[in-house]
Design a protein around this motif. Structure first.
Motif, PDB file in Angstrom:
ATOM      1  N   PHE A 152       0.834  -1.204   0.000  1.00  0.00           N
ATOM      2  CA  PHE A 152       0.000   0.000   0.000  1.00  0.00           C
ATOM      3  C   PHE A 152       0.871   1.258   0.000  1.00  0.00           C
ATOM      4  CE2 PHE A 152      -1.975   3.437   2.466  1.00  0.00           C
ATOM      5  CZ  PHE A 152      -3.065   3.705   1.639  1.00  0.00           C
ATOM      6  N   TYR A 156       0.709   3.793  -3.130  1.00  0.00           N
ATOM      7  CA  TYR A 156      -0.035   5.013  -2.822  1.00  0.00           C
ATOM      8  C   TYR A 156       0.887   6.231  -2.714  1.00  0.00           C
ATOM      9  CZ  TYR A 156      -3.312   8.222  -0.591  1.00  0.00           C
ATOM     10  OH  TYR A 156      -4.103   9.308  -0.307  1.00  0.00           O
ATOM     11  N   GLN A 264      -4.139   2.555 -12.094  1.00  0.00           N
ATOM     12  CA  GLN A 264      -2.853   3.256 -12.049  1.00  0.00           C
ATOM     13  C   GLN A 264      -2.384   3.655 -13.441  1.00  0.00           C
ATOM     14  OE1 GLN A 264       0.694   0.931 -11.077  1.00  0.00           O
ATOM     15  NE2 GLN A 264       1.295   2.466  -9.567  1.00  0.00           N
ATOM     16  N   ASN A 369      -5.425   0.672  -1.795  1.00  0.00           N
ATOM     17  CA  ASN A 369      -5.122   1.884  -2.557  1.00  0.00           C
ATOM     18  C   ASN A 369      -6.266   2.234  -3.491  1.00  0.00           C
ATOM     19  OD1 ASN A 369      -3.282   3.913  -4.028  1.00  0.00           O
ATOM     20  ND2 ASN A 369      -3.757   2.451  -5.644  1.00  0.00           N
TER      21      ASN A 369
END
Length: 428
Positions: A152, A156, A264, A369
């Motif tokens: 994470f 993140y 992402q 995330n």
């Protein structure tokens, strides 16, 4: 007629029916196949079904679709596997294609906007519930919890690419061997009366291995080669093919891991879509039959619709969506046909089990995330100001899913309906 004794046409009818009714995500789809194939039809023994399921969970990609492919292969050979895996997703391809077209074409119509506004709180609740559910099953030791936390933090705060997170976690798990065997999927022996068809023994050859590998690699890459020769190698469609090909081979841990990676890349790197559109795609995929990973088609459609230069938007969207779907599922077929004959050997490898546990722990951090990203963009929309309605709707949906075990589709439908009423009749 297969050596299993199940006529190919009879099996085809079942797989086609399953393709239209396999709602509920991987858990519901696997439970549906277990009830039908093990308990009712008795086409496959309990221990063989569980062994096949555990094998599919070792692989990246949609485990329910891979399980259907494996069982189809077991019952009717290669054409049985192709039919089972293909029909598992075929209805959802056309359904989501139509919904993606409506979304892209009518997304600015107030009534449509209101429906998708209502979907977003349900998506937040679903992803948060998934984090807790996966986390409880996975993070059973401090070691695994630390891996999830590190994943994470990496994705993140430092935007570490998802493939690097998966590779690192897998290597840590493989070489450390710390992950306790008690958390690994149990190894169950195949029933001697339910052994796979005789093609398995013949399949344990390097000749077969390279033949299968060659055929599927050609199928996998052929659309990209054709598009590259047609439109050039720097085209959006090439980026779509490469991105979703990578996603297909690195996304261990189910569809939510795919969403983390695609979010992402498609949102932050390529800027094809907005985070809100990613949430809308997840809501549509959750409410239609087929694997949740079909959200890839939605993202590919929007990427082609908005960014395919020189093509009508709907045509570009169709190519982008179908290409994303093709490169998502061809690797799943490849892995099943390539590795199914070695199912027992692979599942007994303890180091692979440790690597899988480590990857699954890291995936919890990736999904967290995703939950944070979705929550932020739902409660703090681009229009400005904190959305108190979205907070209240998300809390209600989350409590319903977590405490009262509400079904997914009623939650999505109810949330969309409530959002529509709020936007059309109350706010305006």
């Amino acid at each position: 007629m297969a050596q299993s004794g199940i006529p190919f046409t009879e099996a085809m009818r079942y797989w086609l029916k399953l393709g239209f009714i396999n709602f509920g995500g991987p858990t519901g789809q696997i439970a549906m196949m277990h009830k039908d194939l093990v308990e009712k039809k008795k086409w496959i023994a309990e221990d063989h079904f569980l062994q096949a399921l555990n094998f599919c969970m070792l692989l990246p990609g949609p485990e329910a679709q891979q399980l259907a492919t494996y069982i189809g292969w077991h019952l009717n050979g290669k054409w049985g596997g192709i039919a089972a895996g293909g029909l598992f997703v075929l209805p959802s391809i056309f359904i989501l294609w139509g919904l993606a077209w409506l979304y892209a074409s009518l997304g600015t119509v107030p009534m449509v906007t209101a429906v998708f506004y209502g979907l977003k709180p349900a998506v937040v609740a679903i992803v948060l519930e998934a984090v807790l559910r996966i986390g409880k099953k996975t993070l059973k030791t401090r070691y695994l919890f630390a891996l999830g936390a590190a994943a994470f933090i990496g994705i993140y705060f430092f935007n570490v690419p998802f493939p690097i997170i998966v590779l690192s976690a897998g290597l840590i798990g493989y070489f450390s061997g710390i992950a306790p065997a008690a958390n690994a999927a149990p190894v169950t022996p195949t029933s001697p009366t339910d052994a796979p068809n005789s093609g398995v023994d013949a399949g344990r050859t390097w000749g077969r291995f390279f033949k299968v590998l060659t055929v599927f690699l050609i199928l996998w890459m052929l659309p990209l080669v054709i598009i590259g020769l047609w439109r050039g190698w720097n085209d959006t469609f090439i980026d779509i093919g490469i991105l979703f090909s990578k996603a297909a081979i690195v996304t261990f841990g189910g569809a939510y891991a795919v969403l983390g990676y695609i979010g992402q890349q498609a949102v932050s790197h390529y800027h094809w879509i907005m985070p809100e559109q990613m949430m809308d795609g997840l809501g549509l995929a959750e409410s239609t039959p087929g694997p949740l990973i079909m959200v890839n088609q939605f993202v590919g459609y929007l990427a082609g619709y908005y960014h395919a230069k020189g093509l009508p938007p709907a045509f570009g969207g169709a190519i982008g969506g179908l290409l994303a779907t093709w490169v998502t599922f061809i690797p799943s077929f490849l892995m099943i046909f390539l590795l199914a004959p070695f199912i027992e050997t692979l599942r007994k490898n303890r180091k692979l089990g440790s690597a899988l546990q480590a990857i699954t722990a890291a995936v919890v951090g990736v999904v967290l995330n995703l939950a944070v990203l979705f929550t932020y963009h739902t409660f703090e929309p681009d229009t400005g100001g904190f959305d108190w309605y979205a907070l209240a709707a998300s809390v209600i949906a989350f409590i319903g899913l977590q405490r009262f075990k509400w079904e997914m589709i009623p939650v999505i439908a109810g949330s969309a309906g409530a959002g529509y009423i709020w936007k059309i009749f109350i706010v305006t």
